[in-house]
Write an enzyme that holds these catalytic residues in place. Sequence first.
Site, PDB file in Angstrom:
ATOM      1  N   LYS A 226      22.473  40.928  33.949  1.00 37.30           N
ATOM      2  CA  LYS A 226      22.841  40.643  32.473  1.00 37.30           C
ATOM      3  C   LYS A 226      22.907  41.936  31.703  1.00 37.30           C
ATOM      4  CE  LYS A 226      22.734  35.615  32.132  1.00 37.30           C
ATOM      5  NZ  LYS A 226      21.848  34.552  31.775  1.00 37.30           N
TER       6      LYS A 226
ATOM      7  N   LYS B 257      29.644  34.968  42.606  1.00 41.79           N
ATOM      8  CA  LYS B 257      29.236  33.577  42.342  1.00 41.79           C
ATOM      9  C   LYS B 257      30.540  32.938  41.400  1.00 41.79           C
ATOM     10  CE  LYS B 257      26.154  32.634  39.319  1.00 41.79           C
ATOM     11  NZ  LYS B 257      24.943  32.440  38.368  1.00 41.79           N
TER      12      LYS B 257
ATOM     13  N   LYS C  50      30.998  30.480  34.726  1.00 49.81           N
ATOM     14  CA  LYS C  50      31.485  30.134  33.632  1.00 49.81           C
ATOM     15  C   LYS C  50      31.600  31.253  32.655  1.00 49.81           C
ATOM     16  CE  LYS C  50      26.961  28.130  32.175  1.00 49.81           C
ATOM     17  NZ  LYS C  50      26.409  26.802  32.594  1.00 49.81           N
TER      18      LYS C  50
HETATM   19  P1  TYM Z   1      22.955  27.662  34.600  1.00 51.55           P
HETATM   20  O1  TYM Z   1      23.365  27.169  33.346  1.00 51.55           O
HETATM   21  O2  TYM Z   1      23.202  29.085  34.725  1.00 51.55           O
HETATM   22  O3  TYM Z   1      23.560  26.738  35.799  1.00 51.55           O
HETATM   23  C1  TYM Z   1      23.116  25.294  35.805  1.00 51.55           C
HETATM   24  C2  TYM Z   1      22.737  24.917  37.188  1.00 51.55           C
HETATM   25  O4  TYM Z   1      23.770  24.894  37.796  1.00 51.55           O
HETATM   26  C3  TYM Z   1      23.756  25.902  39.263  1.00 51.55           C
HETATM   27  N1  TYM Z   1      24.826  26.825  39.348  1.00 51.55           N
HETATM   28  C4  TYM Z   1      25.448  27.082  40.516  1.00 51.55           C
HETATM   29  N2  TYM Z   1      25.267  26.286  41.689  1.00 51.55           N
HETATM   30  C5  TYM Z   1      25.894  26.691  42.802  1.00 51.55           C
HETATM   31  N3  TYM Z   1      27.069  27.515  42.892  1.00 51.55           N
HETATM   32  C6  TYM Z   1      27.188  28.152  41.634  1.00 51.55           C
HETATM   33  N4  TYM Z   1      28.337  29.026  41.633  1.00 51.55           N
HETATM   34  C7  TYM Z   1      26.497  27.851  40.455  1.00 51.55           C
HETATM   35  N5  TYM Z   1      26.467  28.320  39.222  1.00 51.55           N
HETATM   36  C8  TYM Z   1      25.282  27.568  38.404  1.00 51.55           C
HETATM   37  C9  TYM Z   1      22.256  26.722  38.560  1.00 51.55           C
HETATM   38  O5  TYM Z   1      21.661  27.092  40.046  1.00 51.55           O
HETATM   39  C10 TYM Z   1      21.676  25.707  38.086  1.00 51.55           C
HETATM   40  O6  TYM Z   1      20.988  24.756  38.788  1.00 51.55           O
HETATM   41  N6  TYM Z   1      18.135  29.127  33.679  1.00 51.55           N
HETATM   42  C11 TYM Z   1      18.921  27.598  34.212  1.00 51.55           C
HETATM   43  C12 TYM Z   1      18.973  27.008  33.196  1.00 51.55           C
HETATM   44  C13 TYM Z   1      17.531  26.271  33.004  1.00 51.55           C
HETATM   45  C14 TYM Z   1      16.628  25.451  34.066  1.00 51.55           C
HETATM   46  C15 TYM Z   1      15.538  25.194  33.185  1.00 51.55           C
HETATM   47  C16 TYM Z   1      17.026  24.995  35.126  1.00 51.55           C
HETATM   48  C17 TYM Z   1      16.669  26.536  31.960  1.00 51.55           C
HETATM   49  N7  TYM Z   1      15.545  25.738  31.939  1.00 51.55           N
HETATM   50  C18 TYM Z   1      14.488  24.587  33.741  1.00 51.55           C
HETATM   51  C19 TYM Z   1      16.076  24.158  35.973  1.00 51.55           C
HETATM   52  C20 TYM Z   1      14.798  24.083  35.272  1.00 51.55           C
HETATM   53  C21 TYM Z   1      20.435  28.298  34.292  1.00 51.55           C
HETATM   54  O7  TYM Z   1      20.735  29.357  33.320  1.00 51.55           O
HETATM   55  O8  TYM Z   1      21.483  27.577  34.654  1.00 51.55           O
END
Ligand code: TYM
Length: 346
Positions: free
Chosen positions: A121, A205, A208
């Site tokens: 990032k 990947k 969004k």
């Molecule tokens: P975030 O918001 O980026 O993504 C949410 C979830 O979606 C999964 N994901 C994907 N899985 C497969 N292929 C992809 N292209 C893809 N893009 C996103 C992510 O792996 C995630 O499971 N840090 C986390 C949010 C968070 C969190 C937590 C998760 C904050 N606190 C506690 C678990 C437990 C995040 O930014 O996810």
Amino acid sequence: MTDAANASFKPRIFSGIQPSGGLTLGNYLGALKRFVEKQDEGIETIYCLVDLHAITVWQDPERLRAQTREAAAAFIAAGIDPTRSILFNQSQVSAHAELAWILNCVARIGWMYRMTQFKDKTAGKNAENSSLGLLAYPSLMAADILLYHATMVPVGEDQKQHLELTRDIAAKFNHDYKVDFFPITEPLIEGAATRVMSLRDGTKKMSKSDPSDASRINLTDDADAIAQKIRKARTDAEPLPETLAELKDRPEARNLVNIYAALAGEAPEAVLERFAGHGFGAFKPALAELAVATLAPISGEMKRLMADPAEIDRTLGEGAERADAIAQPILAQTLDIVGMIRSRAD
Ligand code: TYM
């Protein structure tokens, strides 16, 4: 403390998604669809829209609020039942921020600098100019999980390192204070779609935040948009092979096979068995049909739910109250363990 020590914690699932933009097929297959499966297996499930994480990079306030409601609608439309799961937005339970502070004092700065997401990032930018929150992000994530003594966390592949850090923070807390207080959480990274790739570049990947809308399927896309994006997805000229090993150097083809498998709830091997020898002229229409059949009802239901934002807010408020009831005693015990005076009458 070893995983075996987790036997003293009751099984509880926690996971979160950032409402920092519309959700994608990657979020759906890597996370949301699996959240629903876990809920339906009857495990206690807590799901959180992590709005405090979202503001580690700039968010327009009104858009953030709208995106949070949209993400809540996506959860419900995808099958999360807010009476069976707890569904809420993070900032309504202040214990997340409070525990994060304690964990900031347990975690080491060097651990944060080593996080590949922080490096990604800030790549090509002045890292010194990023928010302090972006660096501390994984410690808030550890707080999200540990605040509920969650034992399992379903996520996509990209969150693996953050979950390893959560384990390290829990272990250091337990060690420093000589307690067995926090569980060593198990990451659940399962299925064919733990890393859904961009439709334009099979080595990136699906995200969004990708500037190209054609690179992803949004959960708000209608049937025509979904079908068109799959039709235009980058592929190669070869027919599909018989084995997964033969897809090793064909990232775009492998991605579409994995997406098909995850949508159909099949193994990628089973998909290849059916389509081996066929080119993308045959495979893409089949994939588009499957994707539309699965996703169009979700986007339709999201639209319906978003027409009543007050009802979404009410649902999130109720979820926050239930989350708070679990979180408060755990936060109170944490504060006690670290030596804070707790003498207020209320
Ligand atoms: P975030 O918001 O980026 O993504 C949410 C979830 O979606 C999964 N994901 C994907 N899985 C497969 N292929 C992809 N292209 C893809 N893009 C996103 C992510 O792996 C995630 O499971 N840090 C986390 C949010 C968070 C969190 C937590 C998760 C904050 N606190 C506690 C678990 C437990 C995040 O930014 O996810």
